[in-house]
Design a protein around this motif. Sequence first.
Motif: not given
Length: 457
Positions: A339-356
């Motif tokens: 949402a902070s990126r105005d929905g231009k990209v989706a964001v993926y997070l898992d237990d490794t805390s890696a952001r994609t």
Amino acid sequence: MSDLNQPAEPSTTGERLPAVTVGLFGPKKLVRTMAEVGLDMALRTPNRVRFISAGYDDQADAEERYLKFRDRIDSAVFPGPWVFDIATDGHWLTVPSTHLPLTGAALYAALLRASLTVEDVDLSRVSIDSLSAADVEEAYGEIGLDTADVFDIPYQGPDSVAGFAAFHREKWEQRHTTVALTTILSVERELRAQGIPVLRIAPIRSSVRDALETAILLGQGTRMGAHQLAMIAVQPIPAGLSRAESGDYWQQELALMTHQRLLSEARQVGATVTRRSDTLYLVTTTHGALVRLTEQFTVAPFLGALTAQLGVPVAIGVGAGQTARDAESNALMAVEDSASRDGKVAVYLDDTSARTELPPAAAVATEAMPVDSSPRIDPRALEIVTSIAAATTPAPGQQVVVDVESVADIMQVTQRTGLRMLKELVEAGLAWPLPPARSTGGGRPRQQFRLLTEKLD
């Protein structure tokens, strides 16, 4: 076929390991040995494991046998590197796999059998294929024999196998050797038919056991990964307007449209949708389905389609975790980031805390505009989907769902070619891979695809 089931026992962490089905592929005699070792393992291990025997008489039948059982297995064991490489290079390998190792230990057993069964054999005058020179030197060094008159041709990829029979025949005709030792069933048969003494080098049982244990671990990884929970948080962003500015009616209408669109999209992949708040929705699925939705984590699920259909930006947060709470927490943090990126990209997070960051898929984004996107459809893919759709007779309003076998029957091609056709349709945006349906017989469920026939209108 061997079905070997054992009840699972809790691990030290209190978790139950998933039941695993392992396919055993290779010449029938070798597969029988693999099945016997597997039976002994199943009786001794707390893991729930089933072995399916899929032996064949001719190497040419290897692909057909694999395709017959692929939907019922979680991992596979092949007789050696040759068949494994053929499956990999031919792109018909669909599950994590391994092969039986060929080492000096297997050579020991072959030399012993040769000394007992081949008349006038001289173990220092032998031709050997597949094994490396280092393995041959080590094996002969252990039994105190010289390798000066031992001829070896190592395996160097699938193409090298074509020269094995000629290699052995040449050494025999030149009287350099007294017996040929091969790992390839077809080479053994060819040399035997020509009257050349030949024995096949077969993996010893301890090597078979090691390979089966590896396959079980691979299968467990497939099962655990595919069934790990994943959640997708979806939040429309009403063009920067506050609730007061936009009005309650408009907000309610947007929420209703979002829910309807999500239900339609999620139903296609077997996911569930819950409404968390007026503007926040959670889609619950599995990690395996998520991999297919995101095309191996390269595109955002739902983002392009929802944005085009709703007419407002949409924030998408994808979260995975070992528990539902972990997956939900990661998804909620990710949707805030999106949402902070105005929905231009989706964001993926898992237990490794890696952001994609996952961009919207072009094909999905243009799905709402068939007039603009139709010229970009590959003509061959369009011809394929039109032919398949014409041969199916779904009820009015029912989706067209096919699999590799049905496509192969409709198009009158092999299953391997049918799989390639379906991949072409997916790449052209004319088919959507669905989560495999549950298999009543156990093992890996069948992969199905929904044809996007609405793009043909």
